[in-house]
Design a protein around this motif. Structure first.
Motif, PDB file in Angstrom:
ATOM      1  N   ALA A 346       0.826  -1.205   0.000  1.00 58.19           N
ATOM      2  CA  ALA A 346       0.000   0.000   0.000  1.00 58.19           C
ATOM      3  C   ALA A 346       0.866   1.263   0.000  1.00 58.19           C
ATOM      4  O   ALA A 346       0.566   2.232  -0.709  1.00 58.19           O
ATOM      5  CB  ALA A 346      -0.931  -0.004   1.213  1.00 58.19           C
ATOM      6  N   ALA A 347       1.949   1.246   0.790  1.00 59.34           N
ATOM      7  CA  ALA A 347       2.844   2.404   0.826  1.00 59.34           C
ATOM      8  C   ALA A 347       3.567   2.579  -0.504  1.00 59.34           C
ATOM      9  O   ALA A 347       3.767   3.708  -0.968  1.00 59.34           O
ATOM     10  CB  ALA A 347       3.852   2.242   1.966  1.00 59.34           C
ATOM     11  N   LEU A 348       3.986   1.486  -1.129  1.00 59.04           N
ATOM     12  CA  LEU A 348       4.634   1.577  -2.433  1.00 59.04           C
ATOM     13  C   LEU A 348       3.687   2.169  -3.472  1.00 59.04           C
ATOM     14  O   LEU A 348       4.080   3.025  -4.270  1.00 59.04           O
ATOM     15  CB  LEU A 348       5.103   0.189  -2.878  1.00 59.04           C
ATOM     16  N   ALA A 349       2.452   1.688  -3.483  1.00 55.15           N
ATOM     17  CA  ALA A 349       1.485   2.187  -4.455  1.00 55.15           C
ATOM     18  C   ALA A 349       1.167   3.663  -4.232  1.00 55.15           C
ATOM     19  O   ALA A 349       0.913   4.402  -5.189  1.00 55.15           O
ATOM     20  CB  ALA A 349       0.209   1.346  -4.388  1.00 55.15           C
ATOM     21  N   LEU A 350       1.206   4.118  -2.984  1.00 53.29           N
ATOM     22  CA  LEU A 350       0.844   5.491  -2.665  1.00 53.29           C
ATOM     23  C   LEU A 350       1.980   6.469  -2.892  1.00 53.29           C
ATOM     24  O   LEU A 350       1.769   7.569  -3.432  1.00 53.29           O
ATOM     25  CB  LEU A 350       0.369   5.568  -1.205  1.00 53.29           C
ATOM     26  N   HIS A 351       3.209   6.081  -2.497  1.00 52.51           N
ATOM     27  CA  HIS A 351       4.313   7.041  -2.471  1.00 52.51           C
ATOM     28  C   HIS A 351       5.336   6.861  -3.591  1.00 52.51           C
ATOM     29  O   HIS A 351       6.207   7.731  -3.735  1.00 52.51           O
ATOM     30  CB  HIS A 351       5.044   6.946  -1.131  1.00 52.51           C
ATOM     31  N   CYS A 352       5.281   5.784  -4.351  1.00 53.54           N
ATOM     32  CA  CYS A 352       6.315   5.505  -5.360  1.00 53.54           C
ATOM     33  C   CYS A 352       5.681   5.367  -6.744  1.00 53.54           C
ATOM     34  O   CYS A 352       5.517   4.245  -7.262  1.00 53.54           O
ATOM     35  CB  CYS A 352       7.095   4.253  -4.989  1.00 53.54           C
ATOM     36  N   PRO A 353       5.301   6.463  -7.385  1.00 54.51           N
ATOM     37  CA  PRO A 353       4.623   6.377  -8.684  1.00 54.51           C
ATOM     38  C   PRO A 353       5.502   5.893  -9.824  1.00 54.51           C
ATOM     39  O   PRO A 353       4.985   5.483 -10.866  1.00 54.51           O
ATOM     40  CB  PRO A 353       4.156   7.820  -8.925  1.00 54.51           C
ATOM     41  N   LEU A 354       6.835   5.953  -9.653  1.00 52.56           N
ATOM     42  CA  LEU A 354       7.755   5.531 -10.720  1.00 52.56           C
ATOM     43  C   LEU A 354       8.186   4.074 -10.586  1.00 52.56           C
ATOM     44  O   LEU A 354       9.061   3.627 -11.316  1.00 52.56           O
ATOM     45  CB  LEU A 354       8.991   6.428 -10.723  1.00 52.56           C
ATOM     46  N   LEU A 355       7.571   3.337  -9.681  1.00 51.45           N
ATOM     47  CA  LEU A 355       7.979   1.967  -9.396  1.00 51.45           C
ATOM     48  C   LEU A 355       7.847   1.084 -10.636  1.00 51.45           C
ATOM     49  O   LEU A 355       6.799   1.062 -11.287  1.00 51.45           O
ATOM     50  CB  LEU A 355       7.125   1.407  -8.259  1.00 51.45           C
TER      51      LEU A 355
END
Length: 626
Positions: A346-355
């Motif tokens: 959830a944190a990756l999806a929210l804070h890392c748009p370039l993932l």
């Protein structure tokens, strides 16, 4: 003819890169011709500790020097003859320094490298072309060497004070590094005084790009500006304290690897603050305190890191506080971990748009067969519906709740690798499927004869509704996968053959049985997800025809229920397919052979002999017949 390899040095150059150290030792013993060609490749990488029993014999020879033994002279001559070939050196004993470095332990400390630029006609070192240098010497090694040193060895005094063993080693190793202008990698992890020398003279080693050392008090010390990669460890005596003054800021370091355990989020932020240009961070062990009061990103706080790649290894798989670092990493492109949880994704999806890459490697994963009544812990679907730039999704031991994802739009249209399973789909037993087919054939026969359809019982109506629901939902999931036209690797199930629990139970009454066919004992292999996809044409398999770049298809732990029609369709539809994982599972784990599965594999081999029938892992314990 083969003995003429010396006439073609470029051939030996190419061959040597594929040979191990043991292979090279055999090569130099073939003939004089081979010896002259391969001896420099044998000595290109040298360690006086890991090269056979070299270190033991060397210590014994040094101790026997006082008794008149000439064994030490043999080591000296070998070093002198081959020192010029060494490119990668690991030093664990002082003798190689004493032999290959002029006046190794007799010169006073020098302030800089200017001494080595003198007009002295004698070369200061026989080792001058190193690319990597690893120092694993300790003061006790030097003390033992001084106690049984050769007779021509003497220790000078500086300012009427005897030089300590550590000072001698520091000075000699420092000058050895200065004598190698092509040195690229320098490892002095256990040598604090040598690390201080590097910090005091940051411009003395202009060619070094990779440095290995300790982090004093958990902070990056002053290092040369030309160093772009730092492999570090934490001192046990000097723990990180957020109240200490911040370390120096380094604007050139690109990669950092911390080998020891990191315990606080504040420590991670301190490292990121010190290294604003950091792109790659690897934390080998992360065990964050649950009560860690790390500063969160406050409103109006614009500080962020430009980190692109993060690799973490959890200790005991417990560090929920790690999610606090993701708001500082808006430019994160790759996330590698040994564990995943819903807060993480959830944190990756929210804070890392370039993932673009999410890869989780589970170590020591136990065998846990799934039951259709088990709950679904979906940690992955949020990535599929949020991360638009995702290219690699490698979470093989995770499962997606198909009921939540079947009708939601996937935004990761550039996905190239997908390794994850689907569960939660309506489960219809094979026996019930046959009953549904019988009902459908009965109705079709009645329509063909112009008769009304026979009246169905409530049980038959329930079976038809369940089969229709299961078929519809499976078609919806496969329709979602079909839009991922860039896929080259598609694995739709986990593979728990490597789990320790799988084979530790093979001698119990439930895990082992005697076959009625041949009377032999076999392991009962039931690592199959029941409520997952069926790779059949009537459940939407033909929708995957859009995946024309597919090179690997895996379905090892699902009840795929394929038949000859599906095998023929796969062989015809995917021209780029190179490997299939799932048609040879029983053979690979040593379970009783399945005649139907063997027939499907043989059919695929006859249609596409170029396709390999592999397994997700090759290091698992192989079952033996009892």
């Amino acid at each position: 003819m083969i003995d003429q390899v010396g006439l073609y040095p470029e051939l030996a150059e190419c061959i040597s890169t594929h040979l191990t150290h043991i292979d090279l030792r055999h090569c130099v013993r073939v003939s004089k011709n081979w010896h002259s060609v391969f001896i420099r490749h044998l000595w290109e990488t040298f360690s006086d500790h890991t090269s056979g029993n070299w270190f033991t014999l060397l210590e014994q020879a040094v101790k026997e020097t006082s008794t008149g033994s000439q064994d030490i002279e043999w080591f000296k001559n070998v070093y002198r003859q081959h020192a010029g070939y060494i490119r990668h050196l690991e030093i664990c004993h002082p003798l190689i320094l004493h032999v290959c470095f002029a006046n190794a332990f007799q010169l006073p400390p020098i302030p800089s490298a200017s001494f080595l630029r003198s007009v002295d006609p004698a070369p200061p070192s026989l080792i001058t072309r190193l690319k990597s240098l690893t120092i694993k010497l300790h003061s006790f090694n030097m003390d033992e060497y001084l106690m049984s040193r050769p007779l021509d060895f003497c220790v000078t005094e500086i300012q009427e004070q005897p030089v300590s063993a550590e000072a001698l080693l520091t000075e000699t190793c420092w000058r050895l590094a200065l004598c190698n202008p092509r040195l690229e990698s320098f490892d002095c992890t256990k040598f604090r005084s040598l690390q201080l020398r590097i910090s005091q003279h940051p411009t003395a080693l202009p060619s070094v790009t990779t440095l290995t050392m300790e982090l004093p008090h958990g902070r990056v010390p002053r290092i040369p500006s030309n160093v772009t990669t730092l492999n570090s460890s934490l001192s046990r005596k000097e723990s990180f304290d957020p109240k200490d003054p911040p370390g120096v800021v380094n604007h050139t370091l690109k990669e950092l690897y911390v080998k020891d355990e990191v315990r606080t989020v504040a420590h991670i932020k301190s490292l990121l603050t010190q290294l604003p240009a950091l792109r790659y961070l690897r934390l080998r062990r992360v065990h964050l305190k649950e009560d860690d009061e790390a500063p969160l990103v406050q409103e109006g706080d614009t500080w962020t890191s430009d980190l692109r790649v993060l690799l973490c290894g959890l200790y005991e798989r417990k560090s929920p506080e790690l999610v606090k670092i993701f708001p500082w990493m808006p430019n994160l492109v790759e996330f590698h971990h040994s564990y995943v949880s819903s807060p993480f994704t959830a944190a990756l999806a929210l804070h890392c748009p370039l993932l673009e890459v999410v890869r989780v490697t589970y170590k020591g994963c136990r065998y846990t067969p799934r039951n259709i009544f088990d709950s679904v812990h979906d940690r992955v679907s949020i990535l599929l519906t949020s991360c638009t730039r995702l290219r690699v999704l490698d979470l093989q031991y995770e499962t997606i709740d198909a009921r939540n994802i079947a009708n939601k739009p996937w935004v990761c249209l550039d996905l190239e690798m997908f390794r994850c399973g689907f569960v939660g789909l309506p489960y219809v037993h094979k026996r019930n499927e046959q009953e549904v087919r019988n009902i459908q054939e009965r109705d079709e026969e009645a329509r063909r004869k112009g008769l009304p359809e026979p009246e169905k019982t409530p049980v038959e109506v329930g079976l038809l509704d369940a089969a229709e629901e299961a078929q519809s939902m499976r078609r919806s999931v496969l329709q979602q996968i079909s839009v991922l036209t860039s896929l080259t690797h598609l694995t739709l199930s986990r593979d728990l053959k490597i789990g320790r629990g799988l084979f530790s139970r093979r001698k119990t009454s439930l895990a082992v049985y005697r076959s009625e066919r041949d009377g032999r004992m076999y392991f009962r292999y039931n690592d199959v997800l029941p409520d997952t996809l069926h790779l059949r044409l009537d459940t939407g398999l033909e929708q995957l025809a859009s995946l024309n770049k597919l090179e690997l298809l895996g379905f090892e732990s699902i009840d795929h229920r394929m038949g000859e029609a599906e095998i023929e369709w796969i062989a015809k539809t995917f021209p780029e397919l190179k490997e299939i994982r799932g048609l040879a599972v029983h053979t690979q784990v040593g379970a009783e052979r399945d005649p139907k599965m063997d027939a499907l594999r043989e059919l695929m081999q006859s249609l596409r002999p170029d396709i390999i029938h592999g397994a997700s892992f090759t290091g698992y314990e192989r079952q033996v017949h009892l």
